[in-house]
Design a protein around this motif. Structure first.
Motif, PDB file in Angstrom:
ATOM      1  N   LEU A  15       0.853  -1.188   0.000  1.00  0.00           N
ATOM      2  CA  LEU A  15       0.000   0.000   0.000  1.00  0.00           C
ATOM      3  C   LEU A  15       0.890   1.240   0.000  1.00  0.00           C
ATOM      4  CD1 LEU A  15      -2.658  -0.989   2.710  1.00  0.00           C
ATOM      5  CD2 LEU A  15      -2.624  -1.534   0.273  1.00  0.00           C
ATOM      6  N   LYS A  21       0.749  -5.359   3.291  1.00  0.00           N
ATOM      7  CA  LYS A  21      -0.423  -6.016   3.843  1.00  0.00           C
ATOM      8  C   LYS A  21      -0.255  -7.530   3.675  1.00  0.00           C
ATOM      9  CE  LYS A  21      -4.487  -4.879   2.128  1.00  0.00           C
ATOM     10  NZ  LYS A  21      -5.493  -5.952   2.388  1.00  0.00           N
ATOM     11  N   ASP A  23      -2.532  -9.599   5.191  1.00  0.00           N
ATOM     12  CA  ASP A  23      -3.838 -10.005   5.712  1.00  0.00           C
ATOM     13  C   ASP A  23      -4.268 -11.393   5.267  1.00  0.00           C
ATOM     14  OD1 ASP A  23      -4.268  -7.670   6.990  1.00  0.00           O
ATOM     15  OD2 ASP A  23      -6.069  -7.112   5.872  1.00  0.00           O
ATOM     16  N   HIS A  28      -4.987 -11.242   9.511  1.00  0.00           N
ATOM     17  CA  HIS A  28      -6.463 -11.105   9.485  1.00  0.00           C
ATOM     18  C   HIS A  28      -7.018 -12.508   9.229  1.00  0.00           C
ATOM     19  CE1 HIS A  28     -10.434  -9.709   9.083  1.00  0.00           C
ATOM     20  NE2 HIS A  28     -10.434  -9.238   7.868  1.00  0.00           N
ATOM     21  N   GLU A  58      -1.120  -7.626  21.727  1.00  0.00           N
ATOM     22  CA  GLU A  58      -2.317  -7.946  20.961  1.00  0.00           C
ATOM     23  C   GLU A  58      -2.411  -7.027  19.752  1.00  0.00           C
ATOM     24  OE1 GLU A  58      -5.814  -7.265  23.397  1.00  0.00           O
ATOM     25  OE2 GLU A  58      -5.535  -5.121  23.333  1.00  0.00           O
ATOM     26  N   ALA A  59      -3.068  -7.413  18.622  1.00  0.00           N
ATOM     27  CA  ALA A  59      -3.701  -8.690  18.487  1.00  0.00           C
ATOM     28  C   ALA A  59      -2.856  -9.619  17.613  1.00  0.00           C
ATOM     29  CB  ALA A  59      -5.060  -8.516  17.833  1.00  0.00           C
ATOM     30  N   ILE A  62      -0.287 -12.398  18.894  1.00  0.00           N
ATOM     31  CA  ILE A  62      -0.700 -13.516  19.758  1.00  0.00           C
ATOM     32  C   ILE A  62      -0.531 -14.878  19.074  1.00  0.00           C
ATOM     33  CG2 ILE A  62      -2.657 -14.570  20.972  1.00  0.00           C
ATOM     34  CD1 ILE A  62      -3.746 -11.728  21.440  1.00  0.00           C
ATOM     35  N   LYS A 101      -0.791   4.068  12.090  1.00  0.00           N
ATOM     36  CA  LYS A 101      -2.086   4.650  12.466  1.00  0.00           C
ATOM     37  C   LYS A 101      -1.956   6.081  12.981  1.00  0.00           C
ATOM     38  CE  LYS A 101      -4.116   0.150  13.414  1.00  0.00           C
ATOM     39  NZ  LYS A 101      -4.358  -0.851  14.440  1.00  0.00           N
TER      40      LYS A 101
ATOM     41  N   GLU B  58     -10.792 -10.541  17.542  1.00  0.00           N
ATOM     42  CA  GLU B  58      -9.605 -10.198  18.318  1.00  0.00           C
ATOM     43  C   GLU B  58     -10.027  -9.677  19.683  1.00  0.00           C
ATOM     44  OE1 GLU B  58      -7.474  -7.107  16.229  1.00  0.00           O
ATOM     45  OE2 GLU B  58      -8.955  -5.604  16.718  1.00  0.00           O
ATOM     46  N   LYS B  80     -11.741  -7.720  13.163  1.00  0.00           N
ATOM     47  CA  LYS B  80     -10.932  -6.661  13.775  1.00  0.00           C
ATOM     48  C   LYS B  80     -11.843  -5.631  14.421  1.00  0.00           C
ATOM     49  CE  LYS B  80      -6.874  -7.448  11.069  1.00  0.00           C
ATOM     50  NZ  LYS B  80      -5.540  -6.910  10.886  1.00  0.00           N
ATOM     51  N   ALA B  82     -10.479  -2.529  15.474  1.00  0.00           N
ATOM     52  CA  ALA B  82     -10.011  -1.212  15.053  1.00  0.00           C
ATOM     53  C   ALA B  82     -10.317  -1.055  13.566  1.00  0.00           C
ATOM     54  CB  ALA B  82      -8.515  -1.090  15.302  1.00  0.00           C
ATOM     55  N   GLN B  83     -10.204   0.157  13.098  1.00  0.00           N
ATOM     56  CA  GLN B  83     -10.403   0.405  11.673  1.00  0.00           C
ATOM     57  C   GLN B  83      -9.340  -0.357  10.889  1.00  0.00           C
ATOM     58  OE1 GLN B  83     -10.614   4.585  11.015  1.00  0.00           O
ATOM     59  NE2 GLN B  83     -11.648   4.322   9.036  1.00  0.00           N
ATOM     60  N   ILE B  84      -9.704  -0.924   9.749  1.00  0.00           N
ATOM     61  CA  ILE B  84      -8.704  -1.645   8.980  1.00  0.00           C
ATOM     62  C   ILE B  84      -8.432  -0.953   7.660  1.00  0.00           C
ATOM     63  CG2 ILE B  84      -9.003  -3.871  10.114  1.00  0.00           C
ATOM     64  CD1 ILE B  84     -10.807  -4.812   7.970  1.00  0.00           C
ATOM     65  N   ASN B  85      -7.244  -1.272   7.156  1.00  0.00           N
ATOM     66  CA  ASN B  85      -6.669  -0.633   5.973  1.00  0.00           C
ATOM     67  C   ASN B  85      -7.317  -1.082   4.668  1.00  0.00           C
ATOM     68  OD1 ASN B  85      -4.665   1.235   5.689  1.00  0.00           O
ATOM     69  ND2 ASN B  85      -3.148  -0.058   6.724  1.00  0.00           N
ATOM     70  N   ILE B  86      -8.638  -1.114   4.616  1.00  0.00           N
ATOM     71  CA  ILE B  86      -9.335  -1.609   3.444  1.00  0.00           C
ATOM     72  C   ILE B  86     -10.482  -0.639   3.188  1.00  0.00           C
ATOM     73  CG2 ILE B  86     -10.577  -3.573   2.440  1.00  0.00           C
ATOM     74  CD1 ILE B  86      -9.345  -5.367   4.528  1.00  0.00           C
ATOM     75  N   SER B 108     -15.006  -5.709  11.926  1.00  0.00           N
ATOM     76  CA  SER B 108     -14.877  -5.758  10.467  1.00  0.00           C
ATOM     77  C   SER B 108     -14.185  -7.031  10.014  1.00  0.00           C
ATOM     78  CB  SER B 108     -14.023  -4.590   9.963  1.00  0.00           C
ATOM     79  OG  SER B 108     -14.451  -3.373  10.511  1.00  0.00           O
ATOM     80  N   ILE B 109     -14.651  -7.556   8.904  1.00  0.00           N
ATOM     81  CA  ILE B 109     -13.983  -8.688   8.254  1.00  0.00           C
ATOM     82  C   ILE B 109     -13.907  -8.390   6.759  1.00  0.00           C
ATOM     83  CG2 ILE B 109     -14.195 -11.138   7.625  1.00  0.00           C
ATOM     84  CD1 ILE B 109     -15.369 -11.683  10.337  1.00  0.00           C
ATOM     85  N   SER B 110     -12.737  -8.555   6.208  1.00  0.00           N
ATOM     86  CA  SER B 110     -12.567  -8.346   4.771  1.00  0.00           C
ATOM     87  C   SER B 110     -13.422  -9.340   3.984  1.00  0.00           C
ATOM     88  CB  SER B 110     -11.094  -8.541   4.405  1.00  0.00           C
ATOM     89  OG  SER B 110     -10.976  -8.681   3.010  1.00  0.00           O
TER      90      SER B 110
END
Lengths: 190, 190
Positions: A15, A21, A23, A28, A58-59, A62, A101, B58, B80, B82-86, B108-110
């Protein structure tokens, strides 16, 4: 670690801001077979050391920490980012700045799960500027424990974290070190 | 699961508001041997089902989901907080209310990691009011996938989550169900 490098090349995406990423297999969605191979690789690299406990944040850290801990047969402790249900005098805290972030978080570890004189192995998924590891090192010092090693899945070799930690005398083992990212092309350090 | 119940009795602590703290072995410090036994127990209880993917949230759910996924040989996906990079059109989201923290978070889940028609097993550490599971079920429905089972480490049987999920026809398997907490005394359901 060749297996990890191949997966980064195949499934990682770059990115803007040189963010990578992963993920699809690491933070993820998690490929458990790859994860276990990484845990075993951490064990190979640190098994000559006496390790009492594995520390992570976390997260995303883990899963990796668990997979390494299985081989070392030691407990995992993960630092929490949210406020925890413990009174303030019973936790160690440190401030961690996230460059991705652009915000600062307080990480916390209960004093009950980190003892003086223990040998601690830090495991985390990414090492870039090194802020998360510095936060954990700060807490380890507060607990008067020792950090015997730092195991990282993916190090961004073009950022300063790994360099600074090694200069400070820490044993840092990264399973994949990215030397450069030009456009969409990832080059690893040999 | 007797091993887990014994650990809850031995090392769990009860806070005000009937909150049970199992920080010593499950969600701050993690006993990896116990964790793996729990993963195997989830496998025993759900192995008659076709499972394509394990879903969790998480952070504390990750370790358990990984330990179960190893037996099923399927990937884990964790929602997730937190906000995710998507970009927003590439993620499923749902709102989850935390009674313990008295706040609402967006999970959120992609879309890339949850496909239509897949059979999903949900794994999480706690089931109380069931909000986290309902959030995951909402996302599974958005993806047009199926939830084939819900595996929980510790269910608070005196709260409504498990009852409601079972009434809706979900297969819920909890490794330890707490029937009552009086003062500091924990009673399990047989």
């Amino acid at each position: 670690m060749e297996l990890l490098k191949q997966r980064i090349l195949k499934e990682g995406t770059v990115l803007s801001g040189q963010i990578i990423k992963v993920d699809a297999f690491l933070n993820h969605q998690i490929d458990v077979e790859l994860l276990d191979a990484m845990g075993q690789e951490f064990y190979q690299r640190f098994k000559h050391l006496k390790v009492d406990r594995i520390l992570t944040i976390e997260a995303s850290g883990i899963a990796l920490a668990i997979s390494a801990a299985r081989f070392f047969k030691v407990p995992v402790v993960f630092a929490k980012k949210a406020q925890i249900n413990i009174s303030h005098d019973q936790v160690y805290t440190s401030q961690v700045l996230s460059y991705t972030k652009k915000s600062e978080v307080t990480i916390s570890i209960s004093k009950a799960y980190l003892n003086a004189q223990e040998n601690i192995l830090i495991i985390d998924d990414f090492l870039a500027h090194g802020q998360a590891v510095l936060g954990l090192l700060d807490i380890i010092q507060q607990a008067q424990a020792h950090c015997v090693g730092i195991g990282i899945a993916i190090e961004k070799g073009f950022q300063v974290g790994g360099k600074h930690l090694r200069e400070q005398g820490h044993l840092v083992e990264s399973l994949a070190i990215i030397e450069t990212i030009d456009d969409q092309t990832i080059q690893f350090r040999d």
